[in-house]
Design an enzyme around this catalytic site. Structure first.
Site, PDB file in Angstrom:
ATOM      1  N   CYS A  97     -12.668  -0.036  -6.442  1.00 46.51           N
ATOM      2  CA  CYS A  97     -11.812  -0.830  -7.314  1.00 46.51           C
ATOM      3  C   CYS A  97     -12.375  -1.864  -7.716  1.00 46.51           C
ATOM      4  CB  CYS A  97      -9.816  -1.472  -5.182  1.00 46.51           C
ATOM      5  SG  CYS A  97     -10.942  -2.434  -4.644  1.00 46.51           S
ATOM      6  N   ILE A 113       1.005  -0.949  -0.091  1.00 49.97           N
ATOM      7  CA  ILE A 113       0.120  -0.053  -0.283  1.00 49.97           C
ATOM      8  C   ILE A 113       1.077   1.524  -0.162  1.00 49.97           C
ATOM      9  CG2 ILE A 113      -1.699   1.201   1.149  1.00 49.97           C
ATOM     10  CD1 ILE A 113      -2.788  -1.859   2.622  1.00 49.97           C
TER      11      ILE A 113
END
Length: 222
Positions: free
Chosen positions: A162, A138
């Site tokens: 997403c 991330i």
């Protein structure tokens, strides 16, 4: 003859009384006779054309003007149109499908793409805890840039998505909750609600360690 007339009058009166009772006690009658339940309510005006409004996978409202979901497909376009979106924040690195891009253009919706790679480990939370999986998936700066777009009222209403609306979207929303000064347990509860058995310890550690202080000014006017 008089007896027959009286009998008929009584039959009519009995029938009328039964009808009145049925009207007054309609709820009780329906409970005993499920087949006689009322018909579904008419479709709202937005659905009057015949096509139903179908939200994307894992769709939810995050805050006023901010929504989250998995990847929308053509069946969801009518629903998305009803949200009067100004922007979409897309969190995957893959190119946006042409059909979706065309829908955005036709409806004046701006696309903001922040490509965050999905976890390649495929491990669930208990497995990652055992392996002490490092924070490698991330990019914090990308999350910050996405939040700047999301919190800009000029981009709202905005949809964050997403692929499944679980991990990448969950992390962005979790960091947004820290900006809103949610306690960590509530942040995790919301994340787990969407991720469920697919929850990742890396996501939760990232949200725990995310420093929201540099973005606090963005929420001052919210």
């Amino acid at each position: 003859m008089k007896l027959e007339i009286v009998a008929r009058q009584r039959s009519l009166q009995d029938a009328e009384q039964k009808d009145k009772a049925a009207g007054v006690l309609g709820i009780e009658l329906r409970k005993n006779h499920p087949a006689r339940l009322p018909l579904p309510l008419p479709l709202p005006e937005a659905e009057a054309g015949g096509a139903q409004l179908v939200p994307p996978l894992n769709f939810a409202m995050v805050d006023d003007g901010i929504f989250r979901s998995g990847f929308p497909d053509a069946a969801n376009f009518r629903f998305l149109r009803s949200l009067n979106l100004r922007s979409v924040v897309y969190l995957c690195p893959e190119p946006y499908p042409e059909e979706n891009a065309r829908f955005l253009r036709q409806n004046g919706i701006e696309l903001h793409q922040f490509g965050i790679e999905g976890s390649k480990s495929g491990l669930t939370m208990p497995e990652t805890l055992l392996l002490q999986e490092p924070l490698v998936y991330i990019p914090e700066e990308t999350i910050r840039e996405a939040l700047k777009v999301i919190l800009d009222v000029r981009n709202q209403p905005v949809l964050i998505h997403c692929k499944r609306g679980k991990h990448r979207t969950g992390c962005v929303v979790g960091c947004l909750r820290k900006l809103q000064k949610w306690c960590l347990s509530s942040v995790f509860d919301e994340y787990l609600h969407f991720a469920a058995a697919k929850a990742r310890s890396t996501d939760q550690r990232f949200m725990e360690l995310f420093d929201a202080s540099s973005l606090m000014h963005l929420t001052a006017s919210q």
